[in-house]
Motif scaffolding. Structure first.
Motif, PDB file in Angstrom:
ATOM      1  N   UNK A 106     -13.393  61.198  -9.867  1.00 55.68           N
ATOM      2  CA  UNK A 106     -14.658  60.706 -10.440  1.00 55.68           C
ATOM      3  C   UNK A 106     -15.752  61.746 -10.338  1.00 55.68           C
ATOM      4  N   UNK A 107     -15.821  62.375  -9.181  1.00 57.18           N
ATOM      5  CA  UNK A 107     -16.905  63.331  -8.996  1.00 57.18           C
ATOM      6  C   UNK A 107     -16.664  64.599  -9.820  1.00 57.18           C
ATOM      7  N   UNK A 110     -17.860  63.610 -13.363  1.00 58.28           N
ATOM      8  CA  UNK A 110     -19.313  63.638 -13.559  1.00 58.28           C
ATOM      9  C   UNK A 110     -19.806  65.085 -13.595  1.00 58.28           C
ATOM     10  N   UNK A 185     -21.446  68.849   3.428  1.00 53.28           N
ATOM     11  CA  UNK A 185     -22.419  67.946   4.024  1.00 53.28           C
ATOM     12  C   UNK A 185     -21.765  66.803   4.797  1.00 53.28           C
ATOM     13  N   UNK A 186     -20.663  66.266   4.255  1.00 54.86           N
ATOM     14  CA  UNK A 186     -20.034  65.142   4.962  1.00 54.86           C
ATOM     15  C   UNK A 186     -18.853  65.658   5.788  1.00 54.86           C
ATOM     16  N   UNK A 187     -19.022  65.559   7.090  1.00 55.74           N
ATOM     17  CA  UNK A 187     -18.069  66.130   8.043  1.00 55.74           C
ATOM     18  C   UNK A 187     -17.083  65.054   8.510  1.00 55.74           C
TER      19      UNK A 187
ATOM     20  N   UNK B 133     -18.848  56.835  -6.043  1.00 58.14           N
ATOM     21  CA  UNK B 133     -18.817  58.303  -6.087  1.00 58.14           C
ATOM     22  C   UNK B 133     -19.498  58.882  -7.326  1.00 58.14           C
ATOM     23  N   UNK B 134     -19.400  58.190  -8.459  1.00 55.77           N
ATOM     24  CA  UNK B 134     -20.063  58.692  -9.668  1.00 55.77           C
ATOM     25  C   UNK B 134     -21.578  58.632  -9.510  1.00 55.77           C
ATOM     26  N   UNK B 137     -22.601  61.523  -7.277  1.00 60.74           N
ATOM     27  CA  UNK B 137     -22.517  62.798  -7.984  1.00 60.74           C
ATOM     28  C   UNK B 137     -23.681  62.957  -8.958  1.00 60.74           C
ATOM     29  N   UNK B 138     -24.041  61.863  -9.653  1.00 59.81           N
ATOM     30  CA  UNK B 138     -25.190  61.916 -10.548  1.00 59.81           C
ATOM     31  C   UNK B 138     -26.463  62.273  -9.797  1.00 59.81           C
ATOM     32  N   UNK B 140     -26.504  63.899  -6.988  1.00 58.35           N
ATOM     33  CA  UNK B 140     -26.205  65.071  -6.157  1.00 58.35           C
ATOM     34  C   UNK B 140     -26.372  64.773  -4.673  1.00 58.35           C
ATOM     35  N   UNK B 141     -25.997  63.558  -4.290  1.00 54.89           N
ATOM     36  CA  UNK B 141     -26.114  63.154  -2.887  1.00 54.89           C
ATOM     37  C   UNK B 141     -24.734  63.096  -2.246  1.00 54.89           C
ATOM     38  N   UNK B 142     -24.682  63.217  -0.919  1.00 59.13           N
ATOM     39  CA  UNK B 142     -23.408  63.026  -0.229  1.00 59.13           C
ATOM     40  C   UNK B 142     -22.899  61.592  -0.405  1.00 59.13           C
ATOM     41  N   UNK B 143     -21.583  61.449  -0.350  1.00 56.65           N
ATOM     42  CA  UNK B 143     -20.965  60.145  -0.561  1.00 56.65           C
ATOM     43  C   UNK B 143     -20.027  59.821   0.600  1.00 56.65           C
ATOM     44  N   UNK B 144     -20.271  58.678   1.223  1.00 57.70           N
ATOM     45  CA  UNK B 144     -19.364  58.188   2.271  1.00 57.70           C
ATOM     46  C   UNK B 144     -18.819  56.875   1.744  1.00 57.70           C
ATOM     47  N   UNK B 145     -17.527  56.850   1.418  1.00 56.62           N
ATOM     48  CA  UNK B 145     -17.003  55.687   0.709  1.00 56.62           C
ATOM     49  C   UNK B 145     -15.883  55.003   1.498  1.00 56.62           C
ATOM     50  N   UNK B 156     -29.345  61.137   9.934  1.00 61.88           N
ATOM     51  CA  UNK B 156     -27.935  61.255   9.541  1.00 61.88           C
ATOM     52  C   UNK B 156     -27.279  59.883   9.555  1.00 61.88           C
ATOM     53  N   UNK B 170     -16.746  59.784   9.997  1.00 61.99           N
ATOM     54  CA  UNK B 170     -17.380  60.759   9.119  1.00 61.99           C
ATOM     55  C   UNK B 170     -18.899  60.690   9.269  1.00 61.99           C
ATOM     56  N   UNK B 171     -19.550  61.784   8.958  1.00 63.84           N
ATOM     57  CA  UNK B 171     -20.996  61.844   9.160  1.00 63.84           C
ATOM     58  C   UNK B 171     -21.637  62.800   8.168  1.00 63.84           C
ATOM     59  N   UNK B 172     -22.805  62.414   7.671  1.00 61.18           N
ATOM     60  CA  UNK B 172     -23.503  63.298   6.742  1.00 61.18           C
ATOM     61  C   UNK B 172     -24.996  63.034   6.763  1.00 61.18           C
ATOM     62  N   UNK B 173     -25.754  63.919   6.103  1.00 65.21           N
ATOM     63  CA  UNK B 173     -27.214  63.776   6.101  1.00 65.21           C
ATOM     64  C   UNK B 173     -27.696  62.697   5.129  1.00 65.21           C
TER      65      UNK B 173
END
Ligand code: FAD
Ligand code: AMP
Lengths: 327, 263
Positions: A106-107, A110, A185-187, B133-134, B137-138, B140-145, B156, B170-173
């Motif tokens: 998906x990503x 886009x 960014x996502x670890x 996730x789309x 992406x639009x 431009x941010x991190x995605x935790x799904x 965070x 998992x971890x992100x800003x």
């Protein structure tokens, strides 16, 4: 180039069954599109993966070996696959229709301004046009979809294709991918394994034995596990069993769990509610064991046994063991 | 740090209802069925309310879809305790595929300055799980799904992502788009007070023009995926059913499994 790419799903180079199924599919599609079946290998373990990939007929592999693909969630793969598509414009890319496969596809879509199809149960080129099948509304409806233009990004369900070996020589090309900070960014901080390995995963298993409320208590799941181990199956569960805390949610089959299409699905002590059926009714062969002859599950079985699971399941497990031993 | 939280919710056909595609344009015939708030989205709302309770802040419910159904979904979330709603509704959106929906939602989200955007990981009807996730992406941010156990600290977000044999931490800003997995929590029931209070909470209705949508990217015409055909899948099965009254059903079943080459 009308090549058909497969994003290889693997753990340290040990390629998954789904990868082999997708390579088989890619071979067929590449023959029609007039290109090659190409494996996209991201991560570590290429040395292990190479032979396995060759066995399923990829003639080319694009290889990017970096631990970034394992340390960070999805984004490094998104970045590399997007860059490769922009550079080489393949016919399309097949992704496993798993949570991470779909997320990556998906990503990429886009980012690259392309379309994506999820959950495909068949992929074909008919009269020069992409044609993907997918089941809607819990398997009751079959929908054929296409994408307006390529490169086509297609997520393919496990077991949609049967993996067939066809040895080929793989020419490999190493890709220099520099992963951006944005993609880091996502670890992934920790991988917690609560269950021992050994049994296949529900998503992609060829055989699943599922247990429901009829098992009466959590300890009785050992009956289902015993049968599963005897025939090399994954263990599934109904929501009633999961909600009661008898089995983890990763094993739940149905509308709010996994949608599976194994070769064989055995439902033990499961009534067959519509939300359960939504997750399993496209299974090739369905068997049910239930003491209630009126249970809705019997309306959709190939073979059903009306009787007490506590009597039948242990005897069946023994019987299978005996027959396997006797050859 | 107080949190500005958005939750994207969707109205879906009731799980037990018969569903059909509109024969004229192959989109879901939403008039023909009862609809409910997507059950996983209730869990996303619950997760948002828990974050608000822990950090203070505001919860905005965002939904895109036709008149009638979508406002009801927003009301349900407001009655659970969310603060306000945004409803994107425009005839131009009819027939949008998941990517087009995500594009449209992204323009709505971009109008606010949210710290965290929660979604359900998948809807019970489309089940594509492509929207979160789309959307990420639009934007431009991190995605935790596909996550639960969502926690926010020091700008965070961390969460547990379900895997076959356990979970990944998992971890992100922040800001980030977070897709909540089924079973993440027990969504609260709206209280009578909550239901009454929801009636006075603001719901803003926006058109495509209000959020500056590029109409070439939405609707049937703007969608990349096209339905070519649909039909009932034949589900004829042998229905060979045996009773265990003679105590030998396991032998018959083993015979069947052997014939089918599973043994
Ligand atoms: C929004 C929503 C989503 C849902 N999602 C899912 C989902 O993803 N997956 C899912 O499974 N369900 C789901 N459900 C729940 C579903 O409606 C059913 O409640 C559930 O599937 C029932 O589980 P079960 O068959 O194990 O239990 P039951 O319906 O209680 O059936 C137990 C069966 O065991 C049989 N039995 C009992 N004792 C024995 C014995 N000794 N020997 C043999 N048979 C025996 C009984 O005859 C009965 O048929 C969902 C429901 C909703 C509303
Ligand atoms: N029309 C919509 N309006 C708001 N949110 C949506 C919409 N469609 C999907 N979503 C969000 O995306 C999630 C996944 O949906 P899907 O990709 O359709 O499986 C849902 O649980 C919602 O959180």
């Amino acid at each position: 180039m009308p090549d058909v790419w497969v994003l290889i799903d693997h753990e340290q180079g040990v390629t998954s069954k789904v990868s082999h199924q997708l390579l088989t599919a890619a071979r067929g599609l590449a023959a029609k599109a007039g290109g090659e079946a190409v494996a996209i290998f991201l991560g570590s373990g290429w040395a292990t993966a190479k032979d396995r990939i060759a066995k399923y007929g990829a003639t080319k592999a694009l290889v990017s070996e970096s631990t970034d693909y394992e340390d960070f969630l999805s984004s490094p793969s998104v970045e590399t696959v997007s860059a490769l598509i922009a550079e080489r414009s393949p016919w399309g890319v097949l992704f496993p229709s798993s949570p991470s496969g779909k997320e990556i596809a998906t990503r990429v879509a886009v980012r690259s301004g392309l379309g994506v199809l999820a959950d495909s149960t068949n992929v074909d080129i008919a009269e020069g046009k992409l044609s993907c099948e997918y089941s809607a509304f819990g398997g009751s409806t079959l929908v054929t979809k296409t994408l307006k233009s390529g490169p086509f990004l297609i997520c393919v369900k496990p077991n949609a294709f049967v993996a067939e070996e066809s040895a080929a020589d793989v020419s490999e090309e190493k890709i220099e991918a520099s992963i951006s900070d944005d993609a880091k960014r996502v670890v992934i901080k920790e991988r917690v394994q609560k269950e021992a390995g050994g049994r296949p995963a529900v998503d992609s298993a060829a055989i699943i034995v599922s247990g429901g409320r009829g098992l009466a208590e959590p300890a009785n799941f050992s009956l289902v596990e015993g049968l599963a181990d005897e025939i090399g199956a994954a263990v599934g569960a109904s929501r009633a069993a999961v909600d009661a805390g008898w089995y983890p949610h990763a094993h739940q089959v149905g509308q709010t769990g996994k949608t599976v299409s194994p070769q064989l699905y055995i439902a033990v002590g499961i009534s067959g509610a519509i939300q359960h059926r939504a997750g399993m009714q496209t299974s090739k062969t369905i068997v049910a064991i239930n003491k209630d002859a009126e249970a809705p599950i019997f309306s959709m079985v190939d073979f059903g046994v009306v009787g007490d699971l506590f009597d039948i399941v242990p005897k069946l497990t023994e019987e299978i063991k005996r027959r396997k031993g006797g050859g | 740090m107080s949190l500005n939280i958005a939750v994207c919710v969707k109205r879906v056909p009731d799980t037990a209802a018969e569903k059909k595609l509109d024969p004229t344009d192959q989109t879901l015939d939403r008039e023909s069925v009862e609809t409910i708030l997507n059950p996983v989205d209730e869990m996303a709302v619950e997760e948002a309310l828990k974050l608000k309770e822990a950090h203070s802040g505001e919860v905005t419910i965002i939904s895109m879809g036709p008149e009638g159904a979508q406002p009801q979904a927003i009301r349900k979330a407001l009655s659970m305790g969310a603060d306000k709603g945004v409803h994107l509704n425009d005839p131009a959106l009819h027939g949008s595929d998941a990517q087009a929906v995500a594009y449209a939602l992204a323009q709505v989200v971009a109008k606010g300055s949210y710290d965290i955007i929660l979604c359900g990981a998948e809807s019970t009807d489309a089940r594509t799980s492509l929207v979160p996730p789309a959307l990420a992406e639009n934007l431009k941010l991190p995605n935790l799904n596909f996550v639960k156990n969502v926690e926010v600290a020091d700008g965070r977000v961390s969460a547990h992502r379900e895997t076959d044999r356990g979970y990944d931490v998992i971890e992100g800003p922040l800001p980030a788009v977070v897709g909540i997995v089924w079973g993440a929590n027990e969504p609260r029931y709206p209280s009578f007070k909550g239901i009454m209070a929801s009636k006075n909470k603001p719901v803003e209705t926006l058109s495509a023009a209000d959020v500056g949508l590029d109409l070439a990217k939405v609707g049937l015409a703007g969608s990349q995926t096209q339905v070519v055909a649909s039909g009932a899948r034949s589900s004829e099965r042998a229905r060979n059913i045996v009773d265990n009254k003679d105590g030998d059903a396991h032998v018959k079943l083993a015979d069947f499994l052997q014939q089918q080459k599973f043994i």
